[in-house]
Design an enzyme around this catalytic site. Sequence first.
Site, PDB file in Angstrom:
ATOM      1  N   HIS A  66      -6.225   9.757  -0.258  1.00  0.00           N
ATOM      2  CA  HIS A  66      -6.742   9.704   1.123  1.00  0.00           C
ATOM      3  C   HIS A  66      -5.826  10.260   2.213  1.00  0.00           C
ATOM      4  O   HIS A  66      -6.119  10.063   3.403  1.00  0.00           O
ATOM      5  CB  HIS A  66      -7.211   8.289   1.472  1.00  0.00           C
ATOM      6  CG  HIS A  66      -6.136   7.239   1.496  1.00  0.00           C
ATOM      7  ND1 HIS A  66      -5.987   6.328   0.477  1.00  0.00           N
ATOM      8  CD2 HIS A  66      -5.179   6.960   2.391  1.00  0.00           C
ATOM      9  CE1 HIS A  66      -4.980   5.527   0.774  1.00  0.00           C
ATOM     10  NE2 HIS A  66      -4.465   5.889   1.925  1.00  0.00           N
ATOM     11  N   ASP A  82       1.118   5.155  -0.151  1.00  0.00           N
ATOM     12  CA  ASP A  82       0.345   6.393  -0.095  1.00  0.00           C
ATOM     13  C   ASP A  82       0.904   7.390  -1.099  1.00  0.00           C
ATOM     14  O   ASP A  82       2.097   7.680  -1.103  1.00  0.00           O
ATOM     15  CB  ASP A  82       0.391   6.955   1.330  1.00  0.00           C
ATOM     16  CG  ASP A  82      -0.416   6.087   2.285  1.00  0.00           C
ATOM     17  OD1 ASP A  82      -1.594   5.822   1.977  1.00  0.00           O
ATOM     18  OD2 ASP A  82       0.127   5.658   3.314  1.00  0.00           O
ATOM     19  N   ASP A 108      -7.421   1.525   2.569  1.00  0.00           N
ATOM     20  CA  ASP A 108      -7.006   2.450   3.626  1.00  0.00           C
ATOM     21  C   ASP A 108      -7.842   3.718   3.705  1.00  0.00           C
ATOM     22  O   ASP A 108      -7.577   4.580   4.524  1.00  0.00           O
ATOM     23  CB  ASP A 108      -5.520   2.817   3.410  1.00  0.00           C
ATOM     24  CG  ASP A 108      -4.906   3.475   4.638  1.00  0.00           C
ATOM     25  OD1 ASP A 108      -5.347   3.153   5.754  1.00  0.00           O
ATOM     26  OD2 ASP A 108      -4.000   4.309   4.482  1.00  0.00           O
ATOM     27  N   HIS A 110       0.874  -1.169   0.000  1.00  0.00           N
ATOM     28  CA  HIS A 110       0.000   0.000   0.000  1.00  0.00           C
ATOM     29  C   HIS A 110       0.912   1.219   0.000  1.00  0.00           C
ATOM     30  O   HIS A 110       1.584   1.476   0.989  1.00  0.00           O
ATOM     31  CB  HIS A 110      -0.891  -0.024   1.230  1.00  0.00           C
ATOM     32  CG  HIS A 110      -1.704   1.210   1.384  1.00  0.00           C
ATOM     33  ND1 HIS A 110      -2.781   1.467   0.571  1.00  0.00           N
ATOM     34  CD2 HIS A 110      -1.588   2.279   2.212  1.00  0.00           C
ATOM     35  CE1 HIS A 110      -3.290   2.633   0.912  1.00  0.00           C
ATOM     36  NE2 HIS A 110      -2.591   3.152   1.894  1.00  0.00           N
TER      37      HIS A 110
HETATM   38 ZN   LIG Z   1      -2.941   4.883   2.965  1.00  0.00          ZN
END
Ligand SMILES: [Zn+2]
Length: 1008
Positions: A577, A263, A373, A261
């Site tokens: 996010h 970001d 997430d 994951h």
């Molecule tokens: Zn994240």
Amino acid sequence: MHLMDDITIGRAERALAERILPAVHGPIVALQVSRHELPGEPVAPALAIAADYGPFETGAEWGRAWGTTWFRLEGRIPPEWAGRPVEALIDLGFGRSMPGFQCEGLAFTAAGRAIKSLNPQNQWVRVSDLADEDGRVEFFVEAASNPVLLQDLRFEKTLQGDIRTASDRALYRLRRADLAVLRTDVFELAMDLDVLLGLQRQLPEGPRRARILQALDDAIDVLDLQDVAGSAAAAREPLRAVLAAPAEHSAHRISAIGHAHIDSAWLWPIRETVRKLARTVASMLDLLDSSDDFLYGMSSAQQYAWIRDSHPDLWQRLKAAVESGRFIPLGGMWVESDTVMPSGESLVRQFLYGQRFFEKEFGLRPKGVWLPDTFGYSPALPQLIRRAGFEWFFTQKLSWNQTNLFPHHTFAWHGIDGSGILTHFPPMDTYAAELTAEELARASRTFRENRVVPGSIAPTGFGDGGGGTTREMLARAARTADLEGSPRVAWESPDDYFASLAGIRHRLPTWDGELYLEFHRGTLTSQHAMKQGNRRVEQLLVEAELWSATVSVRLGIPYPFDEIDALWQTVLLHQFHDILPGTSIAWVHREARETYGRLEREARALIERAQRELAGVGEEMLTFNGSAFEVQGVPAGGAAVLDGEGVGVVEIRETDRGWTLRNDLVEVQVTADGLIPSAVDLATGREAIFPGRAANVLHIHQDFPNKWDAWDVDPFYRNTRHDVADATSSSITVRGERAEIAVERAISEVSSVLQRISLEWGSRELVIEQTTEWRETEKLLKLSFPLNVRAEHTSAETQFGFVTRPTHTNTSWDDARFETSMHRYVHVAEGGFGIALTNDSSYGFDALRIRGENDWGIDIRPSLLRAPQYPDPETDQGTHSHRFGLVIGADLDAATRYGARAYAQRNVVRGAGSVDPLVVVRGSGIAVSSVKLAADRSGDLIVRAHEYLGCRTAGQLRISAPVSTIQQVSLLEDALEEPIAWGGSAAFDLGAFEVRTWRVRLDRPVGE
Ligand SMILES: [Zn+2]
């Protein structure tokens, strides 16, 4: 025999930690190191490799915050190592854990080919195949000295989050740079012990556990602790039988997918994300090459685009891996966006731009939506996911709920319109699994659908800042593929997991409405500039498309496809996010503020260009209406001269306490302090303000959550409150049909508010425009509207409709929703009387019941500003503008219409005469959300409308241009039916909150 279980376990653990793991690599020779430190931002690898390198000693310090240091590493593989796997071991100065949250490296060949990343969990690079005939090895490491900003989940104020305020001192020390032989037997023995030690901890007393313990004792008996390398193979023998025992018939199935994951921005700027991706992708391609069954999945078209544009060599290898089916594009969105705050059109574009990218680059479309997430999920999503052609939805975040345990893991999720989507969130409770025995057992034990569903998904690999899957995780997966006492682990595409549910869908539970995250409630408010920038640009882009399509169809002027696509893609990136939610470092938000400013200017330029063309040459002053609803007689999507007919003057009376403002619809009292003790709907005589209270009081709360400062508002924030009700000055002015009261209030010695409270003729909306000078620390600013309605629930706008939430706190689920989301309005009503509060840039609000003697009302309080200090110590400091509207006597239709006006542009342009709308849709509760040209650049017109009152309805679509056919299409603009010959207009039915998209073929070619 006496029980010696603990002694056996302690013995095996110590041998593993102190003798076996340190013996995985050996013998060892040192590498020679030289370095080149970049003076500024990162450069292309070829440039850096060609630079001058100076001497550097292993053990020396390197790397100021956010700097880039290139290391050249040279050495010679001793001839006696021939034929054995040789690796370079590089320790850049890693902390023990948390890859992606500290320094990182990417190894390159001298020719500039990316090899593999270096992080705390991955400190090796295979170099056997880099050596020349004499065994000489040369390679380079691009090392990023990213500062540690999150250590052990302590949320400490820091200036390291922006290159402009970060320190210059060196942050890291190069601890190690060696060549070594990888002893495969020792590694495999270590992984045998890792898996068996983990497994026995999860097993009950009984024969299986006992036999594992005996095998561990037997293995360590065989191991020569002074010659681990020479005895590792033999020590594996006693373990063979316990590792070969097959899993039980009903063992839980783990569908593992390699994952990181990453970001798109967070505790690092966007530019660093581009490099994080390169590091992780290089490592994962390397890992795919080393295994036959491993599969890796990566989301976000934007992240693929970054690899394509920054690392052409990785991109070619990535494309080949996608083609072979082992590198799996997941999710079909532009980024893993927030889903609570973006508008309906934004979510549509997340899917449209995402899937078009995957289709263009790889000839495929991901089948699911992958949002592990994101901080909560809008109830509008199931319909949009379905109408974009997806088959499944994946999340994980609900495991972070503070209060309630979410009751399902595999279920059908239904949205406001009734659409359902097959949904899974993994019982392993992580999007960064390591496939430890503890994780596997938790998934098996806690899986809510164990009765009917055979397994669950495990996204496997270090995440957040990247890292991905490791060879240790692959080794665990291999040993737990079929192992007694363990769930069965297999590398599998999530598509296959969801396909395996086909026969049991009817047995799955359902969840209706929003997937509210009982956590991170402050993300609706933190970094107000993100919220305002997003709201503004979303509206401007929809209007840029509307006017550009209109001028293209009417006048044949080319549609600005490239400009609009680029603008949308940037807006979509910033809905990631951690950007729109306001939870990134100062660097990210500083850049994002500049970007929103640029997007706004560019979108306005597109609008003005099209409107000038549409207006033509003349002396009429035309008002263009870009909102979805008629305003002051100007049709939506059209332009006209305002005639001023029937416009009166707002009546103003001075009173003891202040002023009374009265127009044709409402009468409002405003005190000299700017408070609103009364607001009456003249038609019904109903008072909107709760007796004894006044609206427009500022509430200041202490706001210091237990952790996750920018993310969280904890429930105790309500315990302390400071009201700002007194004004330092106030005055009234009248301009034409508008009366305006200016009020100044001091929040503290450093913060203040200027409000302009105004009422226009013909409007039910009392408008409060507020400029706030905000210099507070750890405070939450709310504005209070105590309303005189017994509202059992609030109705807050969400994408293409609204979401209702009870106002009581009877259950723990209701109580936990103490801060919730809205888009442009929130509406409350009792019987036939309702009130709406509109806003232009706020997303968070709460609704508190007010208890009177024999009555109750509701205090609606939008959240304006916060001031958390982590991760951006300057969060929300400075000057901000907000606009709120109290719509007195409003049903949901009025709430929607007033809400839509706030940001809609009403440009006045000099021109020849009125402009008819290109598209007109008639029907109760129907609004057009998009008029644009088709993404395939065919010149077809795309029209999207939706029902916004939650009722079944019927409508009619008219196009004021020569049309040949019309057809229903998906949100991705794919045909859902054959084109139908145009008959001058089209009648249609819509379900509650239904979103409908048409493709309209025009009679003459338009566009580029
Ligand atoms: Zn994240």
